[in-house]
Design an enzyme around this catalytic site. Structure first.
Site, PDB file in Angstrom:
ATOM      1  CB  CYS A  48      -0.973  -0.040   1.173  1.00  0.00           C
ATOM      2  SG  CYS A  48      -2.372   1.071   0.942  1.00  0.00           S
TER       3      CYS A  48
ATOM      4  CG  HIS B  59      -3.520  -3.607   3.294  1.00  0.00           C
ATOM      5  ND1 HIS B  59      -2.441  -3.024   3.921  1.00  0.00           N
ATOM      6  CD2 HIS B  59      -4.215  -2.604   2.722  1.00  0.00           C
ATOM      7  CE1 HIS B  59      -2.491  -1.703   3.737  1.00  0.00           C
ATOM      8  NE2 HIS B  59      -3.548  -1.429   3.010  1.00  0.00           N
TER       9      HIS B  59
ATOM     10  CD  GLU C 172      -0.795  -5.657   5.715  1.00  0.00           C
ATOM     11  OE1 GLU C 172      -0.631  -6.238   4.621  1.00  0.00           O
ATOM     12  OE2 GLU C 172      -0.999  -4.432   5.807  1.00  0.00           O
TER      13      GLU C 172
END
EC number: 6.3.5.3
Lengths: 80, 223
Positions: free
Chosen positions: B86, B196, B198
């Site tokens: 990002c 994302h 994660e």
């Protein structure tokens, strides 16, 4: 002191969604005959001293290193 | 494998990233502040997401000029893996470690939702855990994820298989050129992606499709 204005604009061929939105807003305000609108940025920069040639070289370096992203943007430098 | 997470003012996904790296590698990453001029000996450096320097000037532009980026550039040149997610992707692009630019979403809206990604190159340090062409779920949350590169750059990236993730099945959330969601450098050790991963690594997240990126990069793919 030298005063300069740096203008940063998108290169031709790079899509400008913000310019498009402004274009649409102008039309909706009733402004007829408005063609393409492109949005850019203006930086007013003050530089110590009176050496205009050095100031111009410094401003070019500033544009290349930070003020403009030369992948997508052009810049021009003008003095007051 | 050891990892490091870079911290800059305005980044806000660093704790999610630290959590993901810790859970997947079994050891906590070291954190590196923006003013550091050297980075400890690690195998993977991660620049997480957020809004470094308030997105002033251009997303990632100021962060890309901080001292830590010179240290990251030197590590990358020596083959250390670097992942930018990002805002981290925007910073890598602004620093010139990856080609192209990330512009305002064509919708002009901040998008926060789940998209589908196609793994278009499963032969990288970051995607070995996936199958070529595999479709994975992944969340996105950004205002400036609209990838742009000129025709020549795009063609050379295609030739070198540098486009690693594309938005799949009509889920392109930002108008990105060629549905590009993630790219890798020509040397194959620096990856940037807008989504994302994660935030999708365990059951509590509602799935673990993002885990493979970290498992690949940290060399912990289950046998």
């Amino acid at each position: 002191m030298i005063k300069a204005r740096v203008t940063v604009t998108l290169k031709n061929g790079v899509l400008d969604p913000q310019g498009k939105a402004i274009e649409g807003a102008l039309a909706s305000l009733g402004f007829d005959g408005v063609g393409h609108v492109r949005q850019g940025k203006v930086f007013d920069v003050e530089i110590d001293g009176a050496d205009r040639a050095k100031a111009e070289a410094d401003l070019k370096a500033m544009c290349e290193k930070l003020l403009a992203n030369t992948v997508i943007e052009n810049y021009t430098i003008a003095f007051d | 494998m050891k990892s490091a997470v870079v911290q800059l003012p305005g980044l806000n996904r660093d704790r999610d990233m630290i959590d993901a790296l810790t859970k997947i590698s079994g050891q906590s990453p070291v954190t590196v502040w923006q003013t550091e001029t050297s980075i400890p000996d690690v195998d993977l450096i991660v620049i997480p997401g957020g809004f470094s320097y308030g997105d002033y000037l251009r997303c990632g532009a100021i962060a890309a000029r901080m001292p830590v980026m010179q240290a990251i550039r030197e590590k990358a040149e020596r083959g250390v893996k670097v992942l930018g997610v990002c805002n981290g992707f925007q910073i890598l692009v602004e620093a010139g470690l990856l080609p192209g630019a990330l512009m305002r979403n064509t919708s002009l809206r901040f998008v926060s939702k789940e998209v589908l990604l196609e793994v278009t190159n499963a032969d990288t340090h970051f995607t070995r855990a996936y199958e070529e062409g595999q479709i994975i779920r992944c969340p996105v949350a950004h205002h400036d994820g609209n990838y742009f590169a000129d025709e020549r750059t795009l063609a050379s990236m295609q030739d070198n298989r540098q486009i690693v993730f594309r938005y799949a099945a009509g889920t392109n959330p930002n108008g990105s050129l060629s549905d590009i969601a993630g790219i890798i450098n020509a040397e194959g050790n620096v990856l940037g992606m807008m989504p994302h991963p994660e935030n999708l690594i365990e059951a509590a997240h509602g799935g673990n499709d993002g885990r493979g990126i970290f498992a690949s990069a940290l060399d912990v793919i289950a046998a």
